[in-house]
Structure formats: structure tokens, C-alpha cells
Write a protein that holds these residues in place. Structure first.
Motif, mmCIF file in Angstrom:
data_model
loop_
_atom_site.group_PDB
_atom_site.id
_atom_site.type_symbol
_atom_site.label_atom_id
_atom_site.label_comp_id
_atom_site.label_asym_id
_atom_site.label_seq_id
_atom_site.Cartn_x
_atom_site.Cartn_y
_atom_site.Cartn_z
ATOM 1 N N LYS A 161 0.924 -1.559 -0.070
ATOM 2 C CA LYS A 161 -0.014 -0.169 -0.045
ATOM 3 C C LYS A 161 1.209 1.379 -0.120
ATOM 4 O O LYS A 161 0.976 2.415 -0.728
ATOM 5 C CB LYS A 161 -0.939 -0.131 1.000
ATOM 6 C CG LYS A 161 -2.287 -0.650 1.503
ATOM 7 C CD LYS A 161 -2.956 -0.685 1.850
ATOM 8 C CE LYS A 161 -2.335 -1.080 3.610
ATOM 9 N NZ LYS A 161 -3.669 -0.279 4.864
ATOM 10 N N LYS A 220 2.677 1.858 -3.614
ATOM 11 C CA LYS A 220 1.559 2.257 -4.547
ATOM 12 C C LYS A 220 0.766 3.974 -4.348
ATOM 13 O O LYS A 220 0.506 4.466 -5.162
ATOM 14 C CB LYS A 220 0.279 0.954 -4.641
ATOM 15 C CG LYS A 220 0.291 0.110 -5.293
ATOM 16 C CD LYS A 220 0.171 -0.077 -6.279
ATOM 17 C CE LYS A 220 0.503 -1.588 -7.014
ATOM 18 N NZ LYS A 220 0.227 -1.468 -8.331
ATOM 19 N N ARG A 274 3.791 6.001 -5.694
ATOM 20 C CA ARG A 274 3.495 6.100 -7.068
ATOM 21 C C ARG A 274 1.818 7.117 -7.639
ATOM 22 O O ARG A 274 2.111 7.438 -7.931
ATOM 23 C CB ARG A 274 3.198 4.599 -7.758
ATOM 24 C CG ARG A 274 3.602 4.643 -9.106
ATOM 25 C CD ARG A 274 3.964 3.525 -9.661
ATOM 26 N NE ARG A 274 3.927 3.358 -11.307
ATOM 27 C CZ ARG A 274 3.794 2.465 -11.216
ATOM 28 N NH1 ARG A 274 3.951 0.912 -10.755
ATOM 29 N NH2 ARG A 274 4.199 2.281 -13.053
ATOM 30 N N ILE A 315 -7.080 1.987 -2.849
ATOM 31 C CA ILE A 315 -6.251 0.928 -2.671
ATOM 32 C C ILE A 315 -5.930 0.363 -1.822
ATOM 33 O O ILE A 315 -6.115 0.407 -0.070
ATOM 34 C CB ILE A 315 -4.929 1.804 -2.499
ATOM 35 C CG1 ILE A 315 -3.972 3.007 -3.381
ATOM 36 C CG2 ILE A 315 -3.211 0.916 -2.183
ATOM 37 C CD1 ILE A 315 -2.901 3.425 -3.191
ATOM 38 N N GLY A 341 -2.928 -4.086 -2.199
ATOM 39 C CA GLY A 341 -2.231 -3.201 -3.033
ATOM 40 C C GLY A 341 -2.391 -2.698 -4.145
ATOM 41 O O GLY A 341 -2.112 -1.708 -4.846
ATOM 42 N N VAL A 384 -5.216 -1.473 -6.130
ATOM 43 C CA VAL A 384 -5.852 0.201 -7.069
ATOM 44 C C VAL A 384 -6.961 -0.087 -7.766
ATOM 45 O O VAL A 384 -7.295 -0.030 -8.803
ATOM 46 C CB VAL A 384 -4.500 1.100 -7.345
ATOM 47 C CG1 VAL A 384 -5.446 2.330 -8.063
ATOM 48 C CG2 VAL A 384 -3.210 0.541 -6.935
#
Length: 69
Positions: free
Chosen positions: A17, A20, A23, A59, A63, A65
Motif C-alpha cells: 500500500k 502504491k 506512486r 488502494i 496493493g 488499486v
């Protein structure tokens, strides 16, 4: 015997998490969208990112999305 109060520890995001989230926040700021809120839902352990006017990215703990459609 006194009653023992157990305080739950704050939720910590998993490494999946965290990566992600970083990012996605990076990608959103590259699109010049303001990030208004990043929050962990205590019930589901999902991370919510509120960006721009009404863009919500979720999220999940593994992980995954979920982008709005």
C-alpha cells in the motif's frame, strides 16, 4: 480486579500500500492535481486518496488499486 482497557494501535499501511500510494500521488501531481486527503479506512484498511475536484483512488490492503471509471 480493574478493567483493562486495550488501546488499538494505529493502522500502519502494508509495504504494498505504501509503494502504491507514493506512486499514485506522484502520478497525480504530475497531472497537476491537488491531493486533498490521504486516509486509511479503519474498517477496511483501504487507503483513500482524494485528488482534484472529485477524483477518489482506493488502494486495498494487497496493493490493488481501484481507479474511478
Amino acid at each position: 480486579m480493574p478493567t483493562q482497557i486495550i488501546m488499538s494501535s494505529p493502522l500502519l499501511p502494508t509495504s504494498a500500500k505504501t509503494f502504491k500510494c507514493f506512486r499514485i500521488c506522484y502520478q497525480l501531481t504530475n497531472l497537476f492535481l491537488d491531493i486533498s486527503l490521504v486516509r486509511i479506512d479503519e474498517r477496511t484498511s483501504n487507503v483513500f486518496i482524494l485528488a482534484g475536484e472529485n477524483l477518489i483512488v482506493t488502494i486495498e490492503p494487497d496493493g490493488t488499486v481501484d481507479y474511478p471509471s
